[in-house]
Design a protein around this motif. Structure first.
Motif, PDB file in Angstrom:
ATOM      1  N   ILE A   1      -8.686   6.318  17.964  1.00 49.31           N
ATOM      2  CA  ILE A   1      -9.155   5.125  18.678  1.00 49.31           C
ATOM      3  C   ILE A   1      -8.762   3.871  17.917  1.00 49.31           C
ATOM      4  O   ILE A   1      -8.293   2.889  18.509  1.00 49.31           O
ATOM      5  CB  ILE A   1     -10.678   5.198  18.913  1.00 49.31           C
ATOM      6  CG1 ILE A   1     -11.010   6.299  19.915  1.00 49.31           C
ATOM      7  CG2 ILE A   1     -11.227   3.855  19.386  1.00 49.31           C
ATOM      8  CD1 ILE A   1     -12.488   6.571  20.052  1.00 49.31           C
ATOM      9  N   ARG A   2      -8.938   3.899  16.611  1.00 47.74           N
ATOM     10  CA  ARG A   2      -8.582   2.732  15.788  1.00 47.74           C
ATOM     11  C   ARG A   2      -7.084   2.435  15.894  1.00 47.74           C
ATOM     12  O   ARG A   2      -6.668   1.281  16.021  1.00 47.74           O
ATOM     13  CB  ARG A   2      -8.982   2.967  14.329  1.00 47.74           C
ATOM     14  CG  ARG A   2      -8.784   1.742  13.445  1.00 47.74           C
ATOM     15  CD  ARG A   2      -9.280   1.985  12.030  1.00 47.74           C
ATOM     16  NE  ARG A   2     -10.652   2.413  11.968  1.00 47.74           N
ATOM     17  CZ  ARG A   2     -11.707   1.593  11.955  1.00 47.74           C
ATOM     18  NH1 ARG A   2     -11.523   0.307  12.038  1.00 47.74           N
ATOM     19  NH2 ARG A   2     -12.927   2.073  11.871  1.00 47.74           N
ATOM     20  N   LYS A   3      -6.258   3.483  15.866  1.00 45.48           N
ATOM     21  CA  LYS A   3      -4.808   3.304  15.945  1.00 45.48           C
ATOM     22  C   LYS A   3      -4.410   2.693  17.287  1.00 45.48           C
ATOM     23  O   LYS A   3      -3.582   1.776  17.340  1.00 45.48           O
ATOM     24  CB  LYS A   3      -4.114   4.652  15.743  1.00 45.48           C
ATOM     25  CG  LYS A   3      -2.621   4.559  15.672  1.00 45.48           C
ATOM     26  CD  LYS A   3      -2.019   5.917  15.383  1.00 45.48           C
ATOM     27  CE  LYS A   3      -0.503   5.846  15.349  1.00 45.48           C
ATOM     28  NZ  LYS A   3       0.087   7.157  15.112  1.00 45.48           N
TER      29      LYS A   3
ATOM     30  N   PHE B   1     -16.566  -2.455  15.768  1.00 49.85           N
ATOM     31  CA  PHE B   1     -17.769  -2.129  16.521  1.00 49.85           C
ATOM     32  C   PHE B   1     -17.574  -0.859  17.341  1.00 49.85           C
ATOM     33  O   PHE B   1     -18.416   0.044  17.321  1.00 49.85           O
ATOM     34  CB  PHE B   1     -18.173  -3.294  17.433  1.00 49.85           C
ATOM     35  CG  PHE B   1     -19.247  -2.926  18.408  1.00 49.85           C
ATOM     36  CD1 PHE B   1     -20.555  -2.775  17.986  1.00 49.85           C
ATOM     37  CD2 PHE B   1     -18.950  -2.684  19.740  1.00 49.85           C
ATOM     38  CE1 PHE B   1     -21.546  -2.420  18.874  1.00 49.85           C
ATOM     39  CE2 PHE B   1     -19.927  -2.314  20.626  1.00 49.85           C
ATOM     40  CZ  PHE B   1     -21.238  -2.188  20.198  1.00 49.85           C
ATOM     41  N   VAL B   2     -16.482  -0.784  18.090  1.00 52.47           N
ATOM     42  CA  VAL B   2     -16.233   0.385  18.944  1.00 52.47           C
ATOM     43  C   VAL B   2     -16.085   1.639  18.100  1.00 52.47           C
ATOM     44  O   VAL B   2     -16.652   2.695  18.420  1.00 52.47           O
ATOM     45  CB  VAL B   2     -14.988   0.155  19.834  1.00 52.47           C
ATOM     46  CG1 VAL B   2     -14.544   1.435  20.504  1.00 52.47           C
ATOM     47  CG2 VAL B   2     -15.283  -0.910  20.871  1.00 52.47           C
ATOM     48  N   CYS B   3     -15.355   1.559  16.985  1.00 53.10           N
ATOM     49  CA  CYS B   3     -15.158   2.740  16.135  1.00 53.10           C
ATOM     50  C   CYS B   3     -16.477   3.210  15.528  1.00 53.10           C
ATOM     51  O   CYS B   3     -16.748   4.420  15.496  1.00 53.10           O
ATOM     52  CB  CYS B   3     -14.129   2.438  15.048  1.00 53.10           C
ATOM     53  SG  CYS B   3     -12.448   2.288  15.691  1.00 53.10           S
ATOM     54  N   ASN B   4     -17.302   2.290  15.064  1.00 51.54           N
ATOM     55  CA  ASN B   4     -18.597   2.680  14.502  1.00 51.54           C
ATOM     56  C   ASN B   4     -19.515   3.264  15.566  1.00 51.54           C
ATOM     57  O   ASN B   4     -20.219   4.251  15.314  1.00 51.54           O
ATOM     58  CB  ASN B   4     -19.272   1.484  13.826  1.00 51.54           C
ATOM     59  CG  ASN B   4     -18.598   1.108  12.535  1.00 51.54           C
ATOM     60  OD1 ASN B   4     -17.940   1.922  11.897  1.00 51.54           O
ATOM     61  ND2 ASN B   4     -18.733  -0.139  12.152  1.00 51.54           N
TER      62      ASN B   4
ATOM     63  N   MET C   1     -21.365  11.885  16.066  1.00 54.77           N
ATOM     64  CA  MET C   1     -22.075  12.588  14.990  1.00 54.77           C
ATOM     65  C   MET C   1     -23.446  13.061  15.452  1.00 54.77           C
ATOM     66  O   MET C   1     -23.929  14.106  15.016  1.00 54.77           O
ATOM     67  CB  MET C   1     -22.198  11.708  13.740  1.00 54.77           C
ATOM     68  CG  MET C   1     -20.906  11.621  12.941  1.00 54.77           C
ATOM     69  SD  MET C   1     -20.221  13.224  12.468  1.00 54.77           S
ATOM     70  CE  MET C   1     -21.459  13.846  11.373  1.00 54.77           C
ATOM     71  N   VAL C   2     -24.091  12.309  16.331  1.00 59.97           N
ATOM     72  CA  VAL C   2     -25.365  12.775  16.899  1.00 59.97           C
ATOM     73  C   VAL C   2     -25.134  14.063  17.683  1.00 59.97           C
ATOM     74  O   VAL C   2     -25.908  15.027  17.574  1.00 59.97           O
ATOM     75  CB  VAL C   2     -26.010  11.675  17.780  1.00 59.97           C
ATOM     76  CG1 VAL C   2     -27.122  12.232  18.633  1.00 59.97           C
ATOM     77  CG2 VAL C   2     -26.532  10.551  16.908  1.00 59.97           C
TER      78      VAL C   2
END
Length: 188
Positions: A53-55, A69-72, A79-80
């Motif tokens: 997504i970051r790339k 923000f989107v990546c976090n 992870m949930v």
């Protein structure tokens, strides 16, 4: 009180406990090991997804603030899911966890309704911004017709609406006055 506790310890049937460990202990150990594997493999997969997504966001030159923000957000949400899957593998019923997360999300959403709408508006501003902090220029050109102490912001990409793109740029000086510059001399 102490006598009752001693009687319970002495009356505890160790043979049933040993039998339980022999029959259920191996299954429990396998489930715990599988839960640990699910957690670490899921953590690696979440990392790969977030890097992807970051790339993509960096290739499309999305603002860094929105990118982080989107990546976090994606990392935490995935992870949930991984943690709930690992807990479910151990044998704990996860439907109550999912219901708690849903109810908590609803409560937070209703409590922060106004703030969340302002947050969403901020995300939209960052998403559709025509300038970024690194591209703003406040230096005056020598041949500028702008008044003294005025600054202008030049967009780094076309504005989304044609009427804005053809309108005169508006500059604000340090004293609160406004000047319109249309290529001719400006007035304050």
């Amino acid at each position: 009180m102490e006598e009752e506790a001693q009687n319970q310890v002495s009356s505890f049937d160790w043979s049933h406990f040993v039998e339980f460990i022999k029959t259920q202990g191996l299954d429990l150990a396998i489930n715990v090991a599988l839960a640990i594997v699910i957690f670490y493999v899921g953590k690696m997969i979440v990392g790969v997804i977030v890097r992807g997504i970051r790339k993509v966001m960096q290739q499309r030159e999305v603002d860094e603030t929105l990118e982080s923000f989107v990546c976090n957000f994606v990392r935490i949400a995935l992870m949930v899911v991984v943690v709930v899957a690992a807990i479910g593998q151990v044998g704990i019923q996860t439907t109550s966890f999912i219901a708690i997360f849903g109810a908590a999300g609803l409560a937070v959403g209703l409590a922060l309704q106004g703030s969340l709408s302002n947050f969403a508006a901020g995300v939209l501003i960052v998403l559709f911004a025509t300038t970024t902090t690194s591209t703003r220029s406040t230096r005056r050109s020598r041949n500028s017709s702008m008044p003294r102490n005025a600054s202008s912001t030049t967009p780094n990409r076309p504005l989304p609406f044609r009427s804005w793109a053809t309108a005169a740029s508006i500059s604000w000086c340090g004293h609160g006055c406004r000047a319109r510059t249309t290529g001719a001399s400006s007035s304050t």
